[in-house]
Design a protein around this motif. Structure first.
Motif, short mmCIF file in Angstrom:
data_model
loop_
_atom_site.label_atom_id
_atom_site.label_comp_id
_atom_site.label_asym_id
_atom_site.label_seq_id
_atom_site.Cartn_x
_atom_site.Cartn_y
_atom_site.Cartn_z
N LEU A 298 0.91 -1.05 -0.08
CA LEU A 298 -0.02 0.16 -0.20
C LEU A 298 0.76 1.26 -0.22
O LEU A 298 0.82 2.22 -0.73
N TYR B 72 -8.55 -1.94 0.55
CA TYR B 72 -7.68 -2.75 -0.18
C TYR B 72 -7.16 -4.03 0.53
O TYR B 72 -7.12 -5.06 0.01
N PRO C 260 -1.92 -4.10 -5.35
CA PRO C 260 -3.47 -3.49 -4.44
C PRO C 260 -4.38 -3.51 -5.67
O PRO C 260 -5.47 -3.88 -5.45
N ALA D 123 -12.30 0.26 -2.74
CA ALA D 123 -11.03 -0.08 -3.39
C ALA D 123 -10.97 -0.24 -5.03
O ALA D 123 -10.23 0.31 -5.57
N CYS E 114 -9.75 -6.73 0.29
CA CYS E 114 -9.93 -7.30 -1.01
C CYS E 114 -8.34 -8.32 -1.25
O CYS E 114 -8.56 -9.32 -1.72
N LEU F 204 -9.16 3.67 2.99
CA LEU F 204 -9.08 3.19 1.83
C LEU F 204 -7.74 1.95 1.86
O LEU F 204 -7.96 0.95 1.19
N ARG F 205 -6.82 2.23 2.84
CA ARG F 205 -6.16 0.94 3.23
C ARG F 205 -6.63 -0.15 3.76
O ARG F 205 -6.50 -1.37 3.20
N ALA G 232 -7.88 -5.50 -5.58
CA ALA G 232 -8.94 -4.77 -5.60
C ALA G 232 -10.06 -5.46 -6.81
O ALA G 232 -10.97 -5.53 -6.65
N HIS H 17 -11.26 3.55 -6.44
CA HIS H 17 -9.97 4.23 -6.52
C HIS H 17 -9.20 3.42 -7.72
O HIS H 17 -8.42 4.25 -8.45
N THR H 18 -9.20 2.01 -7.83
CA THR H 18 -8.30 1.58 -8.77
C THR H 18 -8.82 1.87 -10.18
O THR H 18 -8.00 2.36 -10.94
#
Length: 339
Positions: A6, A20, A47, A102, A23, A16-17, A51, A105-106
């Motif tokens: 991360l 992830y 990461p 996640a 996932c 957010l961490r 996700a 964000h990805t």
């Protein structure tokens, strides 16, 4: 190790961490082959792959939620709720599913087309009402959403040495090849869920009806006609792997060891199915730990070499070229390395 990944990816927000990490846990628990291959990627790209896997796994678990007695209508509502969260995206003050946080964000970071996710969910919904397919053409329309789009989602994360659109057909084919292998390996378990992903016209070509598969699953008895169907399905699967093969060389060099390892391990499942006499209705074929370890170690050596070559161009080229898969997708790279 999760924190290192991360940090390398520049993900510092605590929520957010946590998303992830959730996932990553799904990937580690449920996608052993996939997770093993992902370990060969540069740490900053892992990461995003977790996700993508986490979202797919979450949706798949909703579809297959039989243990809790969820009715198809209830599972359909859960999928629609998941899709609504995906379309809305994370909002301030709200706590969406970690996989959605996640994934959003990805998708933003790598510019992944959101249609790939909606196409995937459409195929997942069809699993609630469709239990079979008439032909490979019809099955292919389902697999566009359930498998091909997985390869297309991955492509921006993996990176390419040329235009992504040139690699896209091969990435899509690899997603389909992996899923066809899963269909063969899991044919008995899928029958228990009321599904058979072997096309009706393939069965008919060998004088088989679905009821014969169900009888074999129920009684444990074997029938040579079933073996013939499964052998033909495996041959079709190998042909799709050959379609996907040229795409490996189109990937970013640092991503090739990961996808190459997944290619070898998944196609090795077909070898295991063949070696076990196509007994997939009665037991799951697996690639042994020893074989998995050998392929993983080879992949690790290639991953280290590819990263070294980024600092010293040409230093690792001999190692990389010597281990290329053969054009037919078989030979030492699939049968011997998976052994």
């Amino acid at each position: 190790m999760t924190g290192r990944e991360l940090d390398a990816a520049g993900i510092h927000d605590p929520a957010l961490r946590a998303a992830y990490s959730h996932c990553r846990g799904l990937n580690a628990r449920h996608g052993r082959t996939y997770f093993l291959a992902t370990r060969l990627l540069p740490v900053d790209r892992r990461p995003a792959v977790h996700a993508l896997y986490g979202f797919a796994r979450w949706a798949d678990d909703i579809v297959d939620d039989l243990e809790n007695g969820a009715a198809p209508a209830e599972r359909a509502r859960a999928l629609l709720a998941l899709e609504a969260q995906l379309e809305a995206g994370p909002r301030p003050g709200e706590a969406p599913e970690p996989v959605i946080r996640a994934l959003a964000h990805t998708a933003d970071r790598y510019g992944i087309d959101r249609r790939h996710f909606t196409d995937f969910l459409a195929s997942m919904r069809s699993d609630l009402t469709v239990g079979g397919y008439a032909s490979y053409e019809e099955l292919g329309r389902y697999m566009h959403g359930s498998a091909a789009v997985i390869g297309l989602q991955m492509l921006p994360v993996l990176g390419t040495v040329g235009p992504q659109e040139e690699a896209a057909p091969h990435a899509a084919a690899l997603g389909v090849a992996f899923q066809l292998t899963n269909f063969l390996r899991d044919v008995g378990e899928d029958l228990d869920r009321g599904r058979l992903y072997l096309p009706t016209d393939l069965l008919a070509a060998h004088g088989v009806q679905r009821e014969l598969f169900e009888w074999s699953r129920r009684t444990g008895a074997r029938d040579p006609r079933i073996t013939a169907v499964l052998r033909a399905a495996a041959a079709h699967n190998r042909a799709v792997y050959r379609q996907a093969l040229p795409g490996l060389a189109m990937l970013s060099p640092v991503s090739r060891p990961c996808i190459r390892t997944a290619f070898v391990l998944y196609s090795g499942i077909l070898d295991a199915i063949e070696a076990d006499g196509y007994a997939v209705l009665h037991r799951r074929a697996v690639v042994s730990r020893g074989r998995r370890a050998a392929v993983a170690l080879d992949g690790l050596a290639r991953a280290v070499a590819s990263r070294t070559s980024r600092r010293r161009p040409g230093a690792a080229r001999a190692k990389e070229d010597d281990g290329r898969l053969r054009p037919d997708g078989t030979g030492s790279s699939v049968r011997e390395e998976a052994a």
